[in-house]
Design a protein around this motif. Structure first.
Motif, PDB file in Angstrom:
ATOM      1  N   ALA A   1     -24.502 158.206  56.587  1.00  0.00           N
ATOM      2  CA  ALA A   1     -22.798 157.830  56.782  1.00  0.00           C
ATOM      3  C   ALA A   1     -22.334 156.847  56.757  1.00  0.00           C
ATOM      4  O   ALA A   1     -21.119 155.531  56.359  1.00  0.00           O
ATOM      5  N   GLN A   2     -23.144 156.159  57.427  1.00  0.00           N
ATOM      6  CA  GLN A   2     -22.721 154.385  57.741  1.00  0.00           C
ATOM      7  C   GLN A   2     -22.655 153.329  56.428  1.00  0.00           C
ATOM      8  O   GLN A   2     -22.130 152.551  56.399  1.00  0.00           O
ATOM      9  N   GLN A   3     -23.570 154.054  55.782  1.00  0.00           N
ATOM     10  CA  GLN A   3     -24.130 153.000  54.690  1.00  0.00           C
ATOM     11  C   GLN A   3     -22.952 153.711  53.137  1.00  0.00           C
ATOM     12  O   GLN A   3     -22.341 152.548  52.527  1.00  0.00           O
ATOM     13  N   ALA A   4     -22.535 154.741  53.375  1.00  0.00           N
ATOM     14  CA  ALA A   4     -21.489 155.082  52.671  1.00  0.00           C
ATOM     15  C   ALA A   4     -20.282 154.051  52.953  1.00  0.00           C
ATOM     16  O   ALA A   4     -19.579 154.043  51.506  1.00  0.00           O
ATOM     17  N   ASP A   5     -20.084 154.083  54.025  1.00  0.00           N
ATOM     18  CA  ASP A   5     -18.850 153.205  54.531  1.00  0.00           C
ATOM     19  C   ASP A   5     -18.767 152.164  54.000  1.00  0.00           C
ATOM     20  O   ASP A   5     -17.829 150.758  53.852  1.00  0.00           O
ATOM     21  N   ASP A   6     -20.212 151.547  54.111  1.00  0.00           N
ATOM     22  CA  ASP A   6     -20.208 149.456  54.036  1.00  0.00           C
ATOM     23  C   ASP A   6     -20.778 149.750  52.631  1.00  0.00           C
ATOM     24  O   ASP A   6     -19.373 148.370  51.972  1.00  0.00           O
ATOM     25  N   GLN A   7     -21.006 150.629  51.735  1.00  0.00           N
ATOM     26  CA  GLN A   7     -20.643 150.552  49.890  1.00  0.00           C
ATOM     27  C   GLN A   7     -19.418 151.114  49.845  1.00  0.00           C
ATOM     28  O   GLN A   7     -19.126 149.151  49.223  1.00  0.00           O
ATOM     29  N   ILE A   8     -18.397 151.360  50.007  1.00  0.00           N
ATOM     30  CA  ILE A   8     -17.076 151.706  49.960  1.00  0.00           C
ATOM     31  C   ILE A   8     -16.595 150.478  50.617  1.00  0.00           C
ATOM     32  O   ILE A   8     -15.654 149.355  49.515  1.00  0.00           O
ATOM     33  N   ALA A   9     -16.489 149.880  51.185  1.00  0.00           N
ATOM     34  CA  ALA A   9     -15.979 148.257  52.024  1.00  0.00           C
ATOM     35  C   ALA A   9     -16.430 146.997  50.666  1.00  0.00           C
ATOM     36  O   ALA A   9     -15.854 146.592  50.255  1.00  0.00           O
ATOM     37  N   LEU A  10     -18.088 147.434  50.399  1.00  0.00           N
ATOM     38  CA  LEU A  10     -18.726 146.407  49.706  1.00  0.00           C
ATOM     39  C   LEU A  10     -17.587 146.304  48.167  1.00  0.00           C
ATOM     40  O   LEU A  10     -17.712 145.629  47.566  1.00  0.00           O
ATOM     41  N   GLU A  11     -17.256 147.707  47.800  1.00  0.00           N
ATOM     42  CA  GLU A  11     -16.926 147.888  46.251  1.00  0.00           C
ATOM     43  C   GLU A  11     -15.479 146.929  46.316  1.00  0.00           C
ATOM     44  O   GLU A  11     -15.323 146.455  45.187  1.00  0.00           O
ATOM     45  N   ARG A  12     -15.134 147.368  47.755  1.00  0.00           N
ATOM     46  CA  ARG A  12     -13.454 147.414  47.855  1.00  0.00           C
ATOM     47  C   ARG A  12     -12.989 145.602  47.641  1.00  0.00           C
ATOM     48  O   ARG A  12     -12.632 144.861  46.700  1.00  0.00           O
ATOM     49  N   ASP A  13     -14.129 144.747  48.635  1.00  0.00           N
ATOM     50  CA  ASP A  13     -13.899 143.153  48.178  1.00  0.00           C
ATOM     51  C   ASP A  13     -14.600 142.817  46.465  1.00  0.00           C
ATOM     52  O   ASP A  13     -13.817 142.476  46.437  1.00  0.00           O
ATOM     53  N   LEU A  14     -16.071 143.553  46.468  1.00  0.00           N
ATOM     54  CA  LEU A  14     -15.976 142.996  45.581  1.00  0.00           C
ATOM     55  C   LEU A  14     -15.133 143.476  44.032  1.00  0.00           C
ATOM     56  O   LEU A  14     -14.343 142.028  43.434  1.00  0.00           O
ATOM     57  N   ALA A  15     -14.273 143.633  44.469  1.00  0.00           N
ATOM     58  CA  ALA A  15     -12.908 144.419  43.014  1.00  0.00           C
ATOM     59  C   ALA A  15     -12.107 143.643  43.165  1.00  0.00           C
ATOM     60  O   ALA A  15     -11.569 143.576  42.299  1.00  0.00           O
ATOM     61  N   ALA A  16     -11.351 143.266  44.532  1.00  0.00           N
ATOM     62  CA  ALA A  16     -10.406 142.680  44.944  1.00  0.00           C
ATOM     63  C   ALA A  16     -10.888 141.173  44.527  1.00  0.00           C
ATOM     64  O   ALA A  16      -9.629 140.704  43.243  1.00  0.00           O
ATOM     65  N   VAL A  17     -12.031 140.502  44.140  1.00  0.00           N
ATOM     66  CA  VAL A  17     -12.799 139.854  44.472  1.00  0.00           C
ATOM     67  C   VAL A  17     -12.305 139.512  42.032  1.00  0.00           C
ATOM     68  O   VAL A  17     -11.549 138.733  41.488  1.00  0.00           O
ATOM     69  N   LEU A  18     -12.289 140.363  41.609  1.00  0.00           N
ATOM     70  CA  LEU A  18     -12.828 140.957  40.097  1.00  0.00           C
ATOM     71  C   LEU A  18     -10.979 140.535  39.428  1.00  0.00           C
ATOM     72  O   LEU A  18     -10.877 139.590  38.755  1.00  0.00           O
ATOM     73  N   VAL A  19     -10.408 141.298  40.571  1.00  0.00           N
ATOM     74  CA  VAL A  19      -8.871 141.014  39.982  1.00  0.00           C
ATOM     75  C   VAL A  19      -8.415 139.787  40.348  1.00  0.00           C
ATOM     76  O   VAL A  19      -7.294 139.340  39.644  1.00  0.00           O
ATOM     77  N   ALA A  20      -8.626 139.465  40.893  1.00  0.00           N
ATOM     78  CA  ALA A  20      -8.342 137.797  41.317  1.00  0.00           C
ATOM     79  C   ALA A  20      -8.612 136.842  40.812  1.00  0.00           C
ATOM     80  O   ALA A  20      -7.613 135.802  40.463  1.00  0.00           O
ATOM     81  N   ARG A  21      -9.652 137.132  40.011  1.00  0.00           N
ATOM     82  CA  ARG A  21     -10.224 136.147  38.879  1.00  0.00           C
ATOM     83  C   ARG A  21      -8.898 135.991  37.719  1.00  0.00           C
ATOM     84  O   ARG A  21      -9.380 135.615  37.139  1.00  0.00           O
TER      85      ARG A  21
END
Length: 85
Positions: free
Chosen positions: A15-35
């Motif tokens: 469960a903690q890994q799933a939360d961490d994964q979602i947060a990482l996906e969100r952060d990486l996606a924000a970088v892609l959009v910002a580029r």
């Protein structure tokens, strides 16, 4: 690799890994959009989730010994099978 081994021994950590994964996906996606490559948030999140799934899948295959080549090569092969067009 250590994290994958730990998760296999202690499934309650998933469960903690799933939360961490979602947060990482969100952060990486924000970088892609910002580029500024014309990606919307939904596509950027799909791309990051796919990338992370490919890395995770390659890692598991490699860890299980079913891959006879270096991990980066296996990740590259799996990502080569993905088409976002």
């Amino acid at each position: 690799m250590a994290q994958l081994r730990l998760l296999r021994r202690h499934p309650s950590l998933l469960a903690q890994q799933a939360d961490d994964q979602i947060a990482l996906e969100r952060d990486l996606a924000a970088v892609l959009v910002a580029r500024g490559h014309g990606l919307d948030e939904a596509l950027a999140r799909l791309m990051t989730a796919t990338f992370l799934a490919a890395v995770r899948t390659a890692s598991v295959l490699w860890l299980e010994g079913s891959a006879d080549r270096p991990l980066p090569d296996l990740v590259d092969e799996l990502l080569g099978r993905v088409d976002f067009s």
